[in-house]
Enzyme design. Structure first.
Site, PDB file in Angstrom:
ATOM      1  N   GLU A   1       0.764  -1.191   0.054  1.00 21.62           N
ATOM      2  CA  GLU A   1      -0.034   0.046  -0.060  1.00 21.62           C
ATOM      3  C   GLU A   1       0.789   0.994   0.071  1.00 21.62           C
ATOM      4  O   GLU A   1       1.711   1.508   0.871  1.00 21.62           O
ATOM      5  CB  GLU A   1      -0.956   0.124   1.240  1.00 21.62           C
ATOM      6  CG  GLU A   1      -2.026   0.848   1.178  1.00 21.62           C
ATOM      7  CD  GLU A   1      -1.958   2.213   1.799  1.00 21.62           C
ATOM      8  OE1 GLU A   1      -1.701   3.419   0.927  1.00 21.62           O
ATOM      9  OE2 GLU A   1      -1.837   2.347   3.220  1.00 21.62           O
TER      10      GLU A   1
ATOM     11  N   CYS B   1      -1.823   8.528   4.030  1.00 24.03           N
ATOM     12  CA  CYS B   1      -1.925   8.210   2.307  1.00 24.03           C
ATOM     13  C   CYS B   1      -3.318   8.367   1.909  1.00 24.03           C
ATOM     14  O   CYS B   1      -3.484   8.704   0.671  1.00 24.03           O
ATOM     15  CB  CYS B   1      -1.474   6.619   2.173  1.00 24.03           C
ATOM     16  SG  CYS B   1      -2.415   5.500   3.182  1.00 24.03           S
TER      17      CYS B   1
END
Length: 541
Positions: A293, A327
Site C-alpha cells: 500500500e 496516504c
C-alpha cells in the site's frame, strides 16, 4: 489430541474513547505522556530470544520538540539481518505446526492488552513519536490496532472454513499452509496500527517475519513488540530490526527463503524493491507474494447539488487531520463555481478557529510534521507557489521549525488542473482547489481520472443520484476506496477494507480476508476411499 472445531469470538470494532475535559482517560494518557517524555530509553532490536545492541545508535526526538531526546535506538549490521532470518526460519519449525487456535489466542490476547493495560501507553507513545493529537492516536494506536488483531482472527477462521465440494467416495480438503520461507514486513511512520498489523497478519497465518519499522516510529514500535511478547508470541516469530533500509532490504531479498513482502510506504521505494525482487526471482524457492500500500493523491469532487458546509468540513478534516500525513488525505479538490465562493468562505472560517501546537495540549487540532525532510519539502512547495502566477495561497502558508516542524494548514487556489500541487504527492498540510464551470461536470470527472498516477481514495459530494452514478462510473479505476458524501479518510477495519491500485499499491485491502489470503499457500488433499483396481473405463468395449 484436540478434536475441537473451534468458533472464534465475534469481532466488533473497539469503541473510541472521547478524552473529554475531566475524563479518566484524559488524566491517564497525560500521565503516561509525561512519564514517557521524561524518561529516556535505549531501544534494542529483538532478534530471536535476544535484545540486540550494536553500539551504532541514533537519537529519537518528538517532531513538535526536535531538541528533546527521547532516547536512542540501535541499528543493525548485515550480520544482524542474517541472524534475524536464521532465527525466523528456526522458529518456523514449531510455529507453523502450532494449532491455529493457539496462534489466534496470542493475537486476541494482544488485542485485549492494547484495549486494557497498554492503551494509554501506546497512545501516549504515538502522540510523542509521531506528533498525533489524542484523537488521532486513539483511533490509530488503540482502536484500529485492536480491530486489526480481532478481525484478522475472524477472517482467518473464515478462510479455513472455505472447503471444496465432495463426491461419493471422495473427500476433498484444502489445507492453508503458511508460505515456505519467511516474510519481510516494512511499516511506515504514520500509523502505529499498520506497524503492528503488517508483521502480525502474516504471523497469524503461521508465517515468520523480519520486521523493519520506520526510523520515526521506533518509539511506539517497541511497545508493539512488548505487547506481542507479553501475549505469548514465541521468540523468533517476529524479529524487529532497525537501520539502513537499503542494506536490510538487499540482505533479505537476496536470501533464497524470502517468500513475501508486506509493505506500506512510498511508491518509489516499493517499485524499487519489486524491481530487485524481479532481478532475484531465480534465487527463490517459490515466487514471493508482494503486497504493498503506497502513495496517494486523493481527491474530493463536489457536484453543484452538494451542500457547501458538508464539502468544507470534508476538506478541513480530510486534508488537515494529522497534518495531511495520511496516504488517504485529501490533497486535490474540484468544486463547481456556483458554490465555490461559499465553500472557500466556510473553509477560511473554520481554519481561523484551528489551533496548532504540541499534542499534549488538547486544544490543538494539528501538530508538527514528522521530520525536517518533510518540513523542508513542504516549505519549498509553499515558496514556489508564492512565486508562481498559476496558483495562489488563500489560507495559511506560514511555517516555523524553531522548536518543532510546524506548518500552518495551507489552502492553494489554481486555475490549472495540472498544476504541480494537483498532481504531486506532498504528504503534508497543503490542499489545492480547482474550480470548474458547472456545465463541465463530466469533463471534470474525466480530468480527475486522468490527472494522477495514484488511485487510493476519493470522495464525491452530491445530492443528485444521477450525478453520483456518473461519477462512480467515470471514476471506476480512480480510487480503491470511494466515499459518497464523506471525507476520503478514516477507513474502519471490518467496514471499509482499505487499499488502492495504479501507483497506490496492489489493492490487497488491509483489514480484510483478501489480505490474509496472501499469506497462505493452499494445498488440496483428495482422499479416495475405495481406489480403482481396474484401468478399464466403461466405454471400452
Amino acid at each position: 489430541m484436540s478434536n475441537i472445531i473451534s468458533k472464534v469470538p465475534i469481532a466488533k470494532n473497539e469503541p473510541i474513547l472521547t478524552y473529554r475535559p475531566g475524563s479518566k482517560e484524559k488524566k491517564e494518557v497525560l500521565e503516561q505522556y509525561k512519564t514517557l517524555l521524561e524518561n529516556p530509553v535505549e531501544i534494542k532490536m529483538r532478534i530471536g530470544d535476544k535484545d540486540v545492541k550494536t553500539g551504532d545508535t541514533s537519537f529519537m526526538c518528538p517532531p513538535h520538540n526536535h531538541q528533546h531526546k527521547l532516547g536512542v535506538y540501535h541499528k543493525a549490521n548485515k550480520k544482524n539481518i542474517e541472524t534475524a532470518i536464521d532465527c525466523a526460519l528456526e522458529a518456523k519449525k514449531k510455529w507453523s505446526k502450532m494449532p491455529w487456535e493457539s496462534r489466534a489466542a496470542i493475537f486476541l490476547k494482544a488485542a485485549n492488552l492494547v484495549a486494557g493495560p497498554y492503551r494509554y501507553k501506546i497512545n501516549a507513545a504515538t502522540m510523542i513519536a509521531q506528533s498525533k493529537t489524542i484523537y488521532q492516536a486513539e483511533i490509530d494506536a488503540a482502536c484500529e490496532f485492536i480491530d486489526f488483531l480481532r478481525f484478522n482472527v475472524q477472517f482467518m477462521r473464515d478462510i479455513y472454513d472455505k472447503q471444496p465440494e465432495n463426491t461419493s467416495g471422495v473427500w476433498n480438503r484444502l489445507e492453508y499452509r503458511p508460505l515456505e520461507g519467511f516474510v519481510y514486513a516494512i511499516s511506515p511512520f504514520n500509523f502505529t496500527a499498520i506497524a503492528g498489523n503488517l508483521p502480525a497478519s502474516a504471523a497469524l497465518m503461521g508465517n515468520v517475519v523480519v520486521w523493519k519499522p520506520s526510523d520515526y516510529q521506533i518509539f511506539s514500535a517497541k511497545i508493539i513488540m512488548d505487547i506481542f511478547r507479553e501475549s505469548g508470541l514465541p521468540d523468533g516469530v517476529i524479529n524487529m530490526v532497525f537501520g539502513d533500509p537499503e542494506m536490510i532490504t538487499d540482505t533479505i531479498i537476496e536470501n533464497k527463503d524470502f517468500s513475501g513482502l508486506h509493505f506500506t510506504g512510498s511508491t518509489n521505494v516499493f517499485r524499487g524493491i519489486w524491481k530487485k525482487i524481479g532481478e532475484n526471482i531465480g534465487k527463490y524457492k517459490s515466487y514471493p507474494r508482494i503486497v504493498g500500500e503506497t502513495g496517494g493523491k486523493d481527491f474530493i469532487v463536489a457536484h453543484p447539488s452538494a451542500d457547501p458546509k458538508e464539502v468544507a468540513t470534508s476538506i478541513v478534516r480530510g486534508a488537515f487531520e494529522f497534518q495531511g500525513q495520511k496516504c488517504s488525505a485529501a490533497s486535490r479538490i474540484y468544486i463547481p463555481k456556483s458554490i465555490a465562493d461559499e465553500i472557500i468562505r466556510l473553509i477560511k472560517s473554520d481554519l481561523k478557529t484551528i489551533s496548532m501546537g504540541p499534542p499534549e495540549n488538547f486544544k490543538n487540532f494539528i501538530t508538527a510534521v514528522i521530520h525536517k525532510e518533510a518540513f523542508d519539502r513542504i516549505v519549498a512547495t509553499i515558496q514556489k507557489i508564492e512565486n508562481d502566477k498559476e496558483a495562489k495561497i488563500i489560507v495559511g502558508g506560514n511555517y516555523d521549525d524553531t522548536k518543532g516542524f510546524f506548518i500552518e494548514p495551507t489552502v492553494v487556489l489554481t486555475e490549472d488542473h495540472q498544476y504541480e500541487t494537483m498532481t504531486k504527492e506532498l504528504f503534508g498540510p497543503l490542499v489545492t482547489i480547482y474550480c470548474f464551470d458547472d456545465e463541465n461536470w463530466i469533463q471534470t470527472l474525466k480530468i480527475i481520472d486522468q490527472t494522477s498516477e495514484y488511485a487510493l481514495t476519493g470522495a464525491i459530494y452530491s445530492k443528485d443520484r444521477y450525478a453520483l452514478n456518473e461519477a462512480l462510473s467515470i471514476l471506476e479505476n480512480s480510487a480503491g476506496n470511494i466515499y459518497i458524501n464523506d471525507k476520503p479518510t478514516g477507513a474502519v477495519v471490518g467496514q471499509q477494507p482499505f487499499g488502492g491500485a495504479r501507483g497506490s499499491g496492489t489493492n490487497d485491502k488491509a483489514g480484510s480476508i483478501f489480505n490474509l489470503i496472501k499469506w497462505v499457500s493452499p494445498r488440496l488433499i483428495k482422499e479416495t476411499f475405495v481406489p480403482a483396481s481396474d484401468y478399464r473405463y466403461p466405454f471400452l468395449d
